[in-house]
Design an enzyme around this catalytic site. Structure first.
Site, PDB file in Angstrom:
ATOM      1  N   ILE A 218       0.828  -1.204   0.000  1.00 57.11           N
ATOM      2  CA  ILE A 218       0.000   0.000   0.000  1.00 57.11           C
ATOM      3  C   ILE A 218       0.866   1.259   0.000  1.00 57.11           C
ATOM      4  O   ILE A 218       0.584   2.215  -0.720  1.00 57.11           O
ATOM      5  CB  ILE A 218      -0.945  -0.009   1.214  1.00 57.11           C
ATOM      6  CG1 ILE A 218      -1.960  -1.154   1.094  1.00 57.11           C
ATOM      7  CG2 ILE A 218      -1.677   1.330   1.346  1.00 57.11           C
ATOM      8  CD1 ILE A 218      -2.786  -1.387   2.348  1.00 57.11           C
TER       9      ILE A 218
ATOM     10  N   ASN B 153       1.912   4.903   7.493  1.00 53.45           N
ATOM     11  CA  ASN B 153       1.492   3.640   6.899  1.00 53.45           C
ATOM     12  C   ASN B 153       2.269   2.424   7.395  1.00 53.45           C
ATOM     13  O   ASN B 153       1.782   1.297   7.284  1.00 53.45           O
ATOM     14  CB  ASN B 153       1.611   3.746   5.373  1.00 53.45           C
ATOM     15  CG  ASN B 153       1.418   2.427   4.679  1.00 53.45           C
ATOM     16  OD1 ASN B 153       0.305   1.908   4.598  1.00 53.45           O
ATOM     17  ND2 ASN B 153       2.509   1.847   4.181  1.00 53.45           N
TER      18      ASN B 153
ATOM     19  N   LYS C 145       3.480  12.844  16.962  1.00 53.45           N
ATOM     20  CA  LYS C 145       4.104  13.695  17.982  1.00 53.45           C
ATOM     21  C   LYS C 145       5.073  14.685  17.357  1.00 53.45           C
ATOM     22  O   LYS C 145       5.169  15.846  17.811  1.00 53.45           O
ATOM     23  CB  LYS C 145       4.833  12.815  18.998  1.00 53.45           C
ATOM     24  CG  LYS C 145       5.552  13.585  20.098  1.00 53.45           C
ATOM     25  CD  LYS C 145       6.227  12.631  21.074  1.00 53.45           C
ATOM     26  CE  LYS C 145       6.988  13.380  22.167  1.00 53.45           C
ATOM     27  NZ  LYS C 145       7.650  12.435  23.122  1.00 53.45           N
TER      28      LYS C 145
ATOM     29  N   SER D  70      -7.137  -0.339   9.872  1.00 51.92           N
ATOM     30  CA  SER D  70      -7.478  -1.648   9.314  1.00 51.92           C
ATOM     31  C   SER D  70      -8.917  -1.962   9.641  1.00 51.92           C
ATOM     32  O   SER D  70      -9.455  -1.494  10.659  1.00 51.92           O
ATOM     33  CB  SER D  70      -6.577  -2.746   9.911  1.00 51.92           C
ATOM     34  OG  SER D  70      -7.004  -4.029   9.495  1.00 51.92           O
TER      35      SER D  70
ATOM     36  N   TYR E 211      -2.828  -7.474  16.961  1.00 52.92           N
ATOM     37  CA  TYR E 211      -2.967  -6.593  15.797  1.00 52.92           C
ATOM     38  C   TYR E 211      -4.298  -5.858  15.841  1.00 52.92           C
ATOM     39  O   TYR E 211      -4.362  -4.645  15.599  1.00 52.92           O
ATOM     40  CB  TYR E 211      -2.859  -7.429  14.524  1.00 52.92           C
ATOM     41  CG  TYR E 211      -2.929  -6.629  13.242  1.00 52.92           C
ATOM     42  CD1 TYR E 211      -1.797  -6.002  12.732  1.00 52.92           C
ATOM     43  CD2 TYR E 211      -4.121  -6.518  12.528  1.00 52.92           C
ATOM     44  CE1 TYR E 211      -1.850  -5.278  11.552  1.00 52.92           C
ATOM     45  CE2 TYR E 211      -4.183  -5.798  11.342  1.00 52.92           C
ATOM     46  CZ  TYR E 211      -3.045  -5.180  10.852  1.00 52.92           C
ATOM     47  OH  TYR E 211      -3.115  -4.459   9.686  1.00 52.92           O
TER      48      TYR E 211
ATOM     49  N   LYS F 260      -4.796  -1.731  15.980  1.00 50.37           N
ATOM     50  CA  LYS F 260      -5.502  -0.968  14.958  1.00 50.37           C
ATOM     51  C   LYS F 260      -6.747  -0.270  15.529  1.00 50.37           C
ATOM     52  O   LYS F 260      -7.099   0.831  15.087  1.00 50.37           O
ATOM     53  CB  LYS F 260      -5.876  -1.870  13.787  1.00 50.37           C
ATOM     54  CG  LYS F 260      -4.666  -2.346  12.988  1.00 50.37           C
ATOM     55  CD  LYS F 260      -3.876  -1.170  12.410  1.00 50.37           C
ATOM     56  CE  LYS F 260      -2.749  -1.621  11.511  1.00 50.37           C
ATOM     57  NZ  LYS F 260      -2.009  -0.484  10.905  1.00 50.37           N
TER      58      LYS F 260
ATOM     59  N   THR G 192      -0.652  -7.878  -0.319  1.00 55.34           N
ATOM     60  CA  THR G 192       0.582  -7.157  -0.039  1.00 55.34           C
ATOM     61  C   THR G 192       1.532  -8.082   0.710  1.00 55.34           C
ATOM     62  O   THR G 192       1.122  -9.143   1.192  1.00 55.34           O
ATOM     63  CB  THR G 192       0.325  -5.909   0.843  1.00 55.34           C
ATOM     64  OG1 THR G 192      -0.035  -6.338   2.165  1.00 55.34           O
ATOM     65  CG2 THR G 192      -0.779  -5.033   0.266  1.00 55.34           C
TER      66      THR G 192
END
Length: 280
Positions: free
Chosen positions: A42, A115, A154, A173, A188, A192, A222
């Site tokens: 991506i 990303n 930040k 996601s 995960y 997300k 991917t």
């Protein structure tokens, strides 16, 4: 001074001067965009799309040095300025240093695409524990997928504030919205989900000077999905109304929308691109 809740109306932001031409709204000419995790998948697809739209690019990678040569080709092909930076988003001092270097090299940052990310491949939490998987695997995912976004925000946030404008787009996601099956990946999913709410929170904090939005991909072909065998991928497809995985090019429009002047009244939003998975 600490902000407190008030029933007063917020201070209205100025209405931007926008073109009446839709192609101009989506153009990135004159803008500088940072893309992390830009080497493949991506991130690379978004980088190329932004180059096509006229943006100057600061492309970050961690270990995949192939990006250096690919960036040279991209710059020549689309006649835009492209510079690559080796920057692990898990290392805050390096993130700070790289943001500062990008500003030195380009003069500003208009767009920041956070990303970079990694997948959890160790199965259920209990099974991983029983198999002796230590907490370093958990920390790797959380540190990259959540803390990495935190570090980027930040250090680019103050630059946006100084400029008085900016657009941050974070790769979340569909896993932040649903629980994936049959694979187990609580780590995960939690990372997300955290990213989604973090982005909404920043969107409110940064309203006077910048916008923050997220894109939530579904199953996309991917390198991050190389852990999945054919049986697992077939299961994914059965659960996806469109019956297939996506390809990276099918996501670039979402990022372009959030990055460009076409979305100047859009902040705190998430765009799910998942072939209908979350709609079921």
């Amino acid at each position: 001074m600490v902000n407190t809740y008030s029933t007063n109306l917020p201070i209205p932001q100025p209405v931007p001067k926008l073109s009446n031409n839709v192609f101009d709204l989506f153009s990135l000419k004159g803008k500088v965009a940072v893309v992390t995790g830009a080497s493949s998948g991506i991130g690379y697809a978004v980088s190329e799309a932004f180059a096509q739209a006229g943006a100057s690019l600061a492309l970050w990678y961690n270990s995949n040095t192939e990006l250096v040569e690919k960036a040279k080709i991209m710059a020549e092909k689309y006649n835009v300025k492209v510079i690559t930076y080796k920057c692990p988003v898990t290392e805050e001092p390096k993130v700070k240093e790289t943001v500062e270097q990008v500003v030195k090299d380009f003069g500003k940052i208009d767009i920041f695409i956070a990303n970079a990310g990694v997948a959890w491949t160790k199965g259920s939490l209990i099974n991983a524990t029983e198999q002796g998987v230590d907490e370093s695997e958990w920390k790797k995912v959380m540190h990259t997928d959540f803390d990495g976004v935190y570090y980027c925000a930040k250090h680019v946030g103050p630059q946006f504030k100084k400029q008085g404008n900016g657009s941050m787009v974070i790769t979340a996601s569909m896993s932040g919205h649903i629980v994936n099956v049959p694979q187990f990946q609580a780590c995960y999913n939690a990372a997300k989900a955290g990213v989604l709410h973090y982005a909404k929170s920043l969107a409110i904090e940064w309203t006077p000077f910048a916008r923050v939005n997220t894109v939530s991909p579904g199953y996309v072909e991917t390198p991050i999905t190389v852990f999945a065998n054919q049986e697992l991928k077939d299961h994914w497809r059965r659960l996806t109304p469109m019956g297939r995985e996506g390809v990276p090019q099918e996501l670039v429009g979402a990022y372009l929308y959030f990055a460009s002047d076409a979305s100047t009244f859009t902040t705190g939003s998430d765009l799910i691109v998942d072939g209908g998975y979350c709609a079921v």
